[in-house]
Design a protein around this motif. Sequence first.
Motif, PDB file in Angstrom:
ATOM      1  N   HIS A 260       0.818  -1.210   0.000  1.00 38.68           N
ATOM      2  CA  HIS A 260       0.000   0.000   0.000  1.00 38.68           C
ATOM      3  C   HIS A 260       0.855   1.265   0.000  1.00 38.68           C
ATOM      4  CE1 HIS A 260      -3.826  -2.064   0.517  1.00 38.68           C
ATOM      5  NE2 HIS A 260      -3.165  -2.907   1.285  1.00 38.68           N
ATOM      6  N   GLY A 261       0.433   2.208  -0.829  1.00 44.20           N
ATOM      7  CA  GLY A 261       1.080   3.507  -0.855  1.00 44.20           C
ATOM      8  C   GLY A 261       0.593   4.377   0.287  1.00 44.20           C
ATOM      9  N   GLU A 262       0.918   5.661   0.198  1.00 44.36           N
ATOM     10  CA  GLU A 262       0.541   6.600   1.252  1.00 44.36           C
ATOM     11  C   GLU A 262      -0.173   7.801   0.666  1.00 44.36           C
ATOM     12  OE1 GLU A 262       4.228   7.742   3.001  1.00 44.36           O
ATOM     13  OE2 GLU A 262       4.348   5.982   4.310  1.00 44.36           O
ATOM     14  N   ILE A 263      -1.108   8.343   1.447  1.00 45.51           N
ATOM     15  CA  ILE A 263      -1.673   9.652   1.154  1.00 45.51           C
ATOM     16  C   ILE A 263      -1.036  10.624   2.137  1.00 45.51           C
ATOM     17  CG2 ILE A 263      -3.734  11.104   1.123  1.00 45.51           C
ATOM     18  CD1 ILE A 263      -3.905   9.139  -1.076  1.00 45.51           C
ATOM     19  N   ARG A 264      -0.267  11.567   1.628  1.00 47.74           N
ATOM     20  CA  ARG A 264       0.430  12.519   2.482  1.00 47.74           C
ATOM     21  C   ARG A 264      -0.294  13.861   2.467  1.00 47.74           C
ATOM     22  NH1 ARG A 264       6.851  11.177   1.172  1.00 47.74           N
ATOM     23  NH2 ARG A 264       6.680   8.909   1.594  1.00 47.74           N
TER      24      ARG A 264
ATOM     25  N   ILE B 108      -2.791  20.270   0.260  1.00 45.66           N
ATOM     26  CA  ILE B 108      -2.868  19.278  -0.814  1.00 45.66           C
ATOM     27  C   ILE B 108      -2.733  17.882  -0.209  1.00 45.66           C
ATOM     28  CG2 ILE B 108      -1.972  20.747  -2.671  1.00 45.66           C
ATOM     29  CD1 ILE B 108       0.776  19.458  -2.198  1.00 45.66           C
ATOM     30  N   ASN B 109      -3.272  16.898  -0.909  1.00 41.95           N
ATOM     31  CA  ASN B 109      -3.020  15.496  -0.598  1.00 41.95           C
ATOM     32  C   ASN B 109      -2.196  14.909  -1.726  1.00 41.95           C
ATOM     33  OD1 ASN B 109      -4.547  15.139   1.893  1.00 41.95           O
ATOM     34  ND2 ASN B 109      -6.358  15.453   0.635  1.00 41.95           N
ATOM     35  N   VAL B 110      -1.185  14.131  -1.369  1.00 44.40           N
ATOM     36  CA  VAL B 110      -0.292  13.552  -2.380  1.00 44.40           C
ATOM     37  C   VAL B 110      -0.198  12.051  -2.161  1.00 44.40           C
ATOM     38  CG1 VAL B 110       2.020  13.550  -3.374  1.00 44.40           C
ATOM     39  CG2 VAL B 110       1.049  15.686  -2.510  1.00 44.40           C
ATOM     40  N   TYR B 111      -0.555  11.295  -3.183  1.00 42.50           N
ATOM     41  CA  TYR B 111      -0.402   9.837  -3.151  1.00 42.50           C
ATOM     42  C   TYR B 111       0.977   9.473  -3.671  1.00 42.50           C
ATOM     43  CZ  TYR B 111      -0.793   4.954  -4.662  1.00 42.50           C
ATOM     44  OH  TYR B 111      -0.577   3.611  -4.867  1.00 42.50           O
TER      45      TYR B 111
ATOM     46  N   MET C  96       3.070   5.890  -9.982  1.00 44.04           N
ATOM     47  CA  MET C  96       3.054   7.339 -10.204  1.00 44.04           C
ATOM     48  C   MET C  96       2.731   8.073  -8.926  1.00 44.04           C
ATOM     49  SD  MET C  96      -0.621   7.751 -12.229  1.00 44.04           S
ATOM     50  CE  MET C  96      -0.425   6.238 -13.205  1.00 44.04           C
ATOM     51  N   ILE C  97       3.069   9.349  -8.907  1.00 44.78           N
ATOM     52  CA  ILE C  97       2.666  10.252  -7.836  1.00 44.78           C
ATOM     53  C   ILE C  97       1.384  10.937  -8.279  1.00 44.78           C
ATOM     54  CG2 ILE C  97       3.286  12.395  -6.626  1.00 44.78           C
ATOM     55  CD1 ILE C  97       6.217  11.476  -6.862  1.00 44.78           C
TER      56      ILE C  97
END
Length: 393
Positions: A148-152, A167-170, A221-222
Amino acid sequence: MKKICFMLIAVMAYGMLSAQFAGIQNNEEQPLPAGFKPASTNTFLSQYPAINGDTRQATFRVVAPYAQNVTLQLSGKHPMTKDDKGVWWYTTDPLVVGFHYYAILIDSVPVMDRGSQAYFGSNWESAGIEVPEGREGDYYRFNKDIPHGEIRSLYHWSEINGLERHINVYVPAEYEKNPKKKYPVLYLVHGWGEDENGWSVQGHLANIMDGLIAGGKAVPMIIVMPSGDIKTNSDVRKASGDITDILIKDLIPYIDKTFRTYTDRDHRAMAGLSRGCAQTWNAVLNNMDKFAWMGGFSGSGRFGPNPFNPKAPVTTVETAYNGAFKDAEAFNKKMKLLFISIGTAEGQGAKQTYETLKDHGIKNLVYHESQGTAHEWLTWRRALNDFAPRLFR
């Protein structure tokens, strides 16, 4: 002594009544109807609203013993029925699967249902309910068996807006494991009345992307999820500036400085839903040196009269967006993908735009339909699930 005894009795009686009322509020006084279970969108321990997954019906309850009228506002207004305990009830007809905002009107005043989690929609903290799909909805559910990735959650400074912007960054699951690897970036915008949290909360973006990447269907991808609104605060009282300028001049430089990104146009995409679609078309088509991929969900470009500004010049496919489509061959060399998606219950406007562009000679076009859905998050989850695997190939 008598006075003390009286006070003790009064306190005990008050406690019993309070406990009884609390029990009603906490949905403890009776079991759920057969076949129903608490909605996944409920607050912790709240039994209502309750969903029947087989019939797709939902039962709502509101504790409002002194109210004269209570109405459920969910795809129309539905009067609720009061029982002898002061609790109001309503069971719906079968609902369309997916996520739906709703409100409770108590004596004509709209309020949030305290049984629901809060979701920002229609410009207020709204109640919401998820009507579950079957296994076809697994792509947006959490999968414990994959990385799992992260939502920052981050803030950046905007000179144009004159304040910090959230902002939210995946970032994909592999991001920290490959410290020298660079990634392409998708800028993904919400619609009117929602905010930068919409894609990560209502849209379940992380679950969708984790599944696509783990399955080898999408390039890691981001994904940057900004606000599509000009913000204000106590110091900046009046909204000013332009969303496209904030994106190009403030946000993209911040992302490229903060994350390991490819900074060329071939590795940068933008998409949005509804109003975010219009913002995407404006931003990308007026900055084609910055983007090579674009997508619009529940919306598309506009050719002809402007319904929001009757005095604006009537545009054609050759004059719209400063002539971005005029030379079809030149456009085809620059734009690797123009993705147009719509729910089948939303009308034919997007398909007409697609046909107009296709007839004009625009290639790398994809038209996608979400069957049976309208202007809602299930439409947009499906659109992202089809769009993301096409990027950066």
